[in-house]
Scaffold this motif. Sequence first.
Motif, PDB file in Angstrom:
ATOM      1  N   ASP A  22       0.765  -1.221  -0.047  1.00 35.09           N
ATOM      2  CA  ASP A  22       0.047  -0.023  -0.071  1.00 35.09           C
ATOM      3  C   ASP A  22       0.893   1.139  -0.135  1.00 35.09           C
ATOM      4  O   ASP A  22       1.449   1.538   1.042  1.00 35.09           O
ATOM      5  CB  ASP A  22      -0.935  -0.010   1.220  1.00 35.09           C
ATOM      6  N   PRO A  23       1.104   1.737  -1.053  1.00 34.52           N
ATOM      7  CA  PRO A  23       1.813   3.161  -1.201  1.00 34.52           C
ATOM      8  C   PRO A  23       1.364   4.275  -0.280  1.00 34.52           C
ATOM      9  O   PRO A  23       2.199   4.959   0.079  1.00 34.52           O
ATOM     10  CB  PRO A  23       2.113   3.279  -2.629  1.00 34.52           C
ATOM     11  N   GLU A  30       5.652   7.318   6.641  1.00 31.45           N
ATOM     12  CA  GLU A  30       6.868   8.386   6.491  1.00 31.45           C
ATOM     13  C   GLU A  30       6.492   9.711   6.708  1.00 31.45           C
ATOM     14  O   GLU A  30       7.715  10.383   7.422  1.00 31.45           O
ATOM     15  CB  GLU A  30       7.336   8.301   4.864  1.00 31.45           C
ATOM     16  N   ARG A  31       5.448  10.381   6.274  1.00 30.76           N
ATOM     17  CA  ARG A  31       5.162  11.581   6.659  1.00 30.76           C
ATOM     18  C   ARG A  31       4.992  11.949   8.211  1.00 30.76           C
ATOM     19  O   ARG A  31       5.758  12.820   8.815  1.00 30.76           O
ATOM     20  CB  ARG A  31       3.488  12.159   5.900  1.00 30.76           C
TER      21      ARG A  31
END
Length: 103
Positions: A22-23, A30-31
């Motif tokens: 799931d990109p 990451e954010r």
Amino acid sequence: MIGRFFHTPAAKRFNITPRFYDPEKEEREERERRIKEELGIFDEKKDDGKPYKPNVKGQFRKTQGGYSKTTEKARRASNTRLIILVMILVLIFYLFFYSDFLG
């Protein structure tokens, strides 16, 4: 026939694609990680300030209670057989070289 005799098989390829990628989730995580770093918020569950060190060595034996009794019995039986075999070989060596038994 001759062509098959010198045939070398091609190397097998390993190609696996991730099933559940799931990109959007990765971008979101990451954010969140970057924002927490900027604000100085650290997750206590994930990071306690120490580098991760796996402790795998000996874990299976610890869960099984050390060596099993069957392993100890097999080791004892193997040692007994080895001692008996050495004694037989010494006896044969003695009879063959130092005795007038065989003539």
